[in-house]
Design a protein around this motif. Structure first.
Motif, short mmCIF file in Angstrom:
data_model
loop_
_atom_site.label_atom_id
_atom_site.label_comp_id
_atom_site.label_asym_id
_atom_site.label_seq_id
_atom_site.Cartn_x
_atom_site.Cartn_y
_atom_site.Cartn_z
N UNK A 58 58.27 -36.94 69.81
CA UNK A 58 57.65 -36.52 68.55
C UNK A 58 58.22 -35.18 68.11
N UNK A 59 58.59 -35.11 66.85
CA UNK A 59 59.03 -33.84 66.28
C UNK A 59 57.81 -32.97 66.01
N UNK A 60 57.84 -31.71 66.43
CA UNK A 60 56.70 -30.81 66.29
C UNK A 60 56.86 -29.87 65.10
N UNK A 61 57.41 -30.38 64.02
CA UNK A 61 57.56 -29.57 62.81
C UNK A 61 58.75 -28.63 62.86
N UNK A 62 59.78 -29.03 63.56
CA UNK A 62 60.97 -28.19 63.69
C UNK A 62 61.72 -28.09 62.37
N UNK A 63 62.60 -27.11 62.28
CA UNK A 63 63.41 -26.93 61.07
C UNK A 63 64.43 -28.05 60.90
N UNK A 64 65.05 -28.43 62.00
CA UNK A 64 66.17 -29.38 61.92
C UNK A 64 65.79 -30.81 62.24
N UNK A 65 64.58 -31.02 62.74
CA UNK A 65 64.18 -32.35 63.15
C UNK A 65 64.85 -32.73 64.46
N UNK A 66 64.73 -34.00 64.81
CA UNK A 66 65.34 -34.55 66.02
C UNK A 66 66.35 -35.61 65.58
N UNK A 67 67.53 -35.54 66.14
CA UNK A 67 68.52 -36.60 65.87
C UNK A 67 68.47 -37.57 67.04
N UNK A 68 67.94 -38.77 66.78
CA UNK A 68 67.76 -39.78 67.81
C UNK A 68 68.74 -40.93 67.56
N UNK A 69 69.70 -41.08 68.46
CA UNK A 69 70.72 -42.12 68.33
C UNK A 69 71.39 -42.11 66.96
N UNK A 70 71.60 -40.88 66.45
CA UNK A 70 72.30 -40.74 65.18
C UNK A 70 71.40 -40.68 63.97
N UNK A 71 70.10 -40.92 64.13
CA UNK A 71 69.16 -40.90 63.01
C UNK A 71 68.24 -39.69 63.10
N UNK A 72 68.00 -39.02 61.96
CA UNK A 72 67.15 -37.82 61.94
C UNK A 72 65.69 -38.25 61.78
N UNK A 73 64.83 -37.71 62.65
CA UNK A 73 63.38 -37.96 62.53
C UNK A 73 62.68 -36.61 62.41
N UNK A 74 61.67 -36.55 61.55
CA UNK A 74 60.91 -35.31 61.34
C UNK A 74 59.42 -35.62 61.25
#
Length: 506
Positions: A58-74
């Motif tokens: 889970x993304x915790x409100x980060x600036x850049x989000x999480x890139x998971x297997x090439x896809x950005x999740x926020x």
């Protein structure tokens, strides 16, 4: 209770492995379970947790989000699966938790990458084979028992490598043998270490592949082998792959073996396959075969060096003789340039043009075996002297024959004075009996003789020389070669009869 296994594959924690129970908060803050002291990572960047037999990130409100297997999740929670890759800023991780991986020992085994000393492996295998090798070789090739089959494989590959002096043939034999023998391998690729501008470089050679996908080689592993000079055996590549884009779902194991001889790295064998594609015994056997291949490569290099030294000596002698005569200075180089231009117009590829250039540069090398008084004579040659000069193509072949790499060009040197109408020498071949390269050199040689000062003639203009060549097309020269020469000069002459003396070229 779920155990979370992570492997850092880039960033400040690169190479480290981590284990947590049920959940982990990752971020820059000191109170995070996994702290990343790197500005691109947020204070509290991501949460990984185990709920109802499922792992989530889970993304915790980060600036850049999480890139998971090439896809950005926020700002969302998403399921994590074994082998997923995710990035938090510049830090990249591999997720290795699985319902079947519940103990630390299993996790450690999965991440194990063996680094093996080549000499020790070879010594062990050689000793084992010596102990087991008690059957007649002819019987051995008929045997289906695994150990004896491995012994026969080693014997056959060594036999195939024996006597090979061409490095390309050696690596082709080695890689093809391993590829054909081990059907679980999807990719077998060879690299040669060559010196380019004084620096050793790894040069990739054509690979053998039975993979249905497009593959990318793991150059990080190849570089590691290059530096450490130790073999790497990885049975499950999830721990170290995808620093160059390889997906673990497609490639499960790889093996990398250096070819070392005289304490010098000569090449690298790179193998990819499914999980456990090679047993330890098979890997060790291939390592020994690589040692044999390295010895063959070393012998090949020594042979090539001696051949090159011999060729350099011959070329130096040829240039020295050319330099003695102001009339012929630079002749071979000019003939080579004209020949290559004709070859281009006739559609030669780069490899064929290379052979043509070398043959043209060496076409008169046989003259180093003829008396200087005849070669540099200012007056017209007597019949006896001309007969002596006519021997230079055969003398040239005798001089060049010891150089293995020059064998393909010997017919071009031998027949460059044959004429299209059969009135040339040394054998009186005519038409297409004469190799095309020899027909090209014949035209180029004559053209240079016409346009440069010689003891026996006054130089012509390029235009007059081209017209003379045209007049002899179909008689002394191949028509297509003449037209290619004319075209290379950008001339559009019509076919014109111009008298051509019989000895415009020696």
């Amino acid at each position: 209770m779920g155990t979370i296994y992570l492997k850092s594959i880039s960033g400040p924690l690169d190479g480290q492995s981590f284990e947590f129970t049920d959940k982990v908060i990752i971020g820059r803050n000191s109170d995070c379970n996994l702290q990343i002291e790197e500005p691109s990572c947020s204070r509290q960047h991501a949460l990984i947790e185990y709920l109802n037999n499922t792992y989530y990130i889970k993304d915790l409100g980060s600036r850049n989000g999480i890139v998971l297997n090439g896809n950005v999740i926020k700002n969302v929670k998403i399921e994590l699966k074994f082998g997923d890759k995710f990035s938090l800023g510049r830090s990249k991780f591999l997720f290795l938790s699985h319902n079947n991986l519940s103990t630390k020992s299993e996790f450690s085994d999965l991440l194990a990458v063996e680094s093996l000393d080549i000499n020790q492996v070879e010594e062990n295998v050689t000793r084992q084979i010596s102990e087991q090798f008690t059957v007649d070789l002819n019987e051995l090739f008929q045997s289906s028992r695994p150990k004896e089959f491995n012994q026969s494989f080693l014997y056959q590959v060594s036999k195939d490598l024996n006597g090979l002096l061409d490095s390309e043939a050696i690596i082709k034999t080695l890689s093809q043998s391993v590829f054909n023998r081990h059907l679980n391998l999807e990719v077998v690729s060879m690299f040669l270490v060559k010196e380019i501008r004084g620096t050793p470089r790894i040069v990739k050679k054509p690979a053998h592949s039975r993979a249905s996908r497009k593959y990318d080689l793991n150059y990080d592993v190849i570089d590691k082998v290059k530096v450490e000079r130790k073999a790497i055996r990885c049975l499950d590549s999830v721990s170290v792959i995808d620093q160059t884009g390889i997906r673990f779902q497609e490639i499960h194991s790889f093996h990398c073996i250096p070819l070392i001889a005289r304490n010098e790295l000569l090449g690298i064998l790179y193998l990819e396959g499914q999980k456990n594609s090679l047993s330890k015994e098979e890997f060790e056997l291939i390592t020994v075969i690589c040692s044999h291949g390295a010895s063959s490569l070393a012998a090949s290099q020594m042979y090539e060096q001696s051949q090159n030294s011999y060729l350099e000596t011959i070329l130096a002698l040829g240039k020295a003789i050319e330099a003695k005569d102001a009339y012929t200075r630079g002749h071979s180089e000019r003939v080579a340039n004209y020949s290559v231009e004709i070859g281009k117009k006739l559609g030669f590829d780069q490899n064929r043009l290379g052979h043509l250039r070398v043959a043209a540069e060496l076409h008169d090398i046989g003259k180093i075996a003829i008396d200087d008084a005849v070669i540099g004579k200012n007056d017209r040659l007597t019949k006896e002297e001309f007969e002596l000069i006519k021997k230079h193509p055969e003398l040239g072949v005798d001089i060049l024959k010891p150089i293995q790499s020059l064998r393909p060009i010997l017919p071009f040197v031998l027949y460059h004075h044959e004429r299209f109408n059969g009135r040339g020498y040394p054998e009186g071949l005519k038409g297409e009996e004469i190799p095309l390269e020899a027909r090209i050199i014949n035209v180029a040689d004559a053209f240079d003789a016409m346009t440069t000062q010689r003891s026996y003639n006054i130089p012509m203009s390029e235009e007059d020389a081209l017209k003379r060549c045209i007049s002899e097309a179909g008689r002394s020269f191949d028509y297509n070669c003449v037209m290619a020469l004319v075209e290379s000069f950008g001339k559009g002459f019509l076919f014109t009869e111009v008298h051509c003396e019989e000895n415009f070229s020696e």
